[in-house]
Write an enzyme that holds these catalytic residues in place. Structure first.
Site, PDB file in Angstrom:
ATOM      1  N   HIS A   1       0.984  -1.191   0.111  1.00 57.65           N
ATOM      2  CA  HIS A   1       0.037  -0.145  -0.076  1.00 57.65           C
ATOM      3  C   HIS A   1       0.727   1.198  -0.019  1.00 57.65           C
ATOM      4  CE1 HIS A   1      -4.229   1.188  -0.130  1.00 57.65           C
ATOM      5  NE2 HIS A   1      -3.835   2.333   0.952  1.00 57.65           N
TER       6      HIS A   1
ATOM      7  N   ARG B   1       1.193   2.489  -3.278  1.00 57.81           N
ATOM      8  CA  ARG B   1      -0.120   3.633  -3.734  1.00 57.81           C
ATOM      9  C   ARG B   1       0.148   5.016  -3.189  1.00 57.81           C
ATOM     10  NH1 ARG B   1      -5.133   3.037  -5.294  1.00 57.81           N
ATOM     11  NH2 ARG B   1      -6.969   4.095  -4.204  1.00 57.81           N
TER      12      ARG B   1
END
Length: 306
Positions: A243, A246
């Protein structure tokens, strides 16, 4: 009809009518089970719901509380829509939260470069099997950073969702929302093409674009463990999660001047408020630039004396 049967029908509705993803369904199932375990009633009223919300505030952090309340509220909206209840108690319940700004953790550019360089240096064409999995891992990490996609979106990419000629990838996001992402780098596209060429048999059999050594879907947990392995081998002390790619993707785009609404669309955020958190992170970089590189720093100006 007792609450067990009603919840079952509600989750069926969410899965087949609203086409929500498995992670959302799992969260709804857990949240509703906890709600009914606390209230011990088939359709708890306003007073019981408020007691439950108070109990949540004693046990959980704000983000978790918000999600659990939202799960129960969505369930009551369903009951009202199906005319199982006439009066929705959530219309009379007001919950206020203090907005906390938690800045997302990003990966320094030099560490992304260090990780990718290390991974590319591990190529070993003499071992066919190892080369197939090396190509897959390179392809996964490059795709994470190239698209800013969530790890479960990457894990669940279908074979027919990838156009290797145009570089267009179809992703299924939260709530089953579909969006398209363009792989704009010809180098990354070459990696994906080579990966597909080496693993096409397994990909076609499974239907998923990224596959494991058994020819099945390359799961989210496997991707996390793979990233952890390469991070450690590359000599990076920071714990890097999928993540964080991201977060880094979004922050660095905004630092480069990309409009926040464009980043919102790429990330698949339903609200621009979610995307605006990256402006705060990019502002830190802006402060560093102005502090270190502003031309006034090199001017010969008399010092102000207070």
């Amino acid at each position: 009809m007792n609450y067990t049967e009603m919840v079952r029908k509600y989750l069926e509705y969410c899965e087949f009518r609203k086409e929500l993803d498995s992670n959302t369904l799992k969260a709804y199932r857990i949240d509703l089970r906890q709600f009914f375990e606390y209230t011990m009633e088939d359709i708890p009223g306003k007073e019981k719901i408020e007691d439950y919300i108070t109990e949540l505030h004693k046990k959980f952090k704000q983000k978790t509380i918000k999600r659990k309340i939202a799960s129960v509220k969505a369930y009551y909206n369903f009951l009202e829509e199906k005319e199982i209840i006439n009066d929705n108690p959530f219309r009379k319940i007001k919950v206020r939260f203090k907005e906390l700004v938690i800045l997302p953790r990003i990966i320094p550019r030099e560490e992304i470069e260090q990780l990718l360089n290390f991974m590319y240096a591990q190529e070993n064409k003499s071992n066919v099997k190892a080369h197939k999995f090396w190509l897959r891992d390179i392809a996964v990490i490059e795709t994470l950073f190239a698209t800013g996609a969530r790890v479960y979106e990457i894990s669940n990419i279908r074979e027919d969702s990838v156009n290797l000629n145009t570089g267009l990838i179809r992703l299924m996001g939260k709530g089953g929302k579909e969006r398209y992402i363009q792989i704009a780098s010809s180098e990354i596209l070459d990696v994906l093409k080579n990966y597909y060429k080496e693993n096409s048999k397994e990909i076609k059999q499974s239907g998923f674009f990224f596959v494991n050594n058994r020819g099945c879907r390359y799961t989210e947990q496997s991707i996390r463990l793979m990233l952890k392995k390469y991070t450690k081998l590359a000599g990076i002390e920071r714990i890097i999660t999928p993540h964080m790619f991201r977060h880094s993707f979004a922050t660095y785009l905004i630092e480069e001047g990309v409009d926040v609404s464009c980043v919102q669309q790429i990330l698949g955020h339903s609200s621009i408020k979610t995307t605006q958190i990256y402006i705060h992170v990019a502002a830190k970089k802006q402060a560093e630039i102005l502090r270190d590189l502003h031309p006034r720093n090199r001017m010969n100006i008399l010092k102000f004396v207070a």
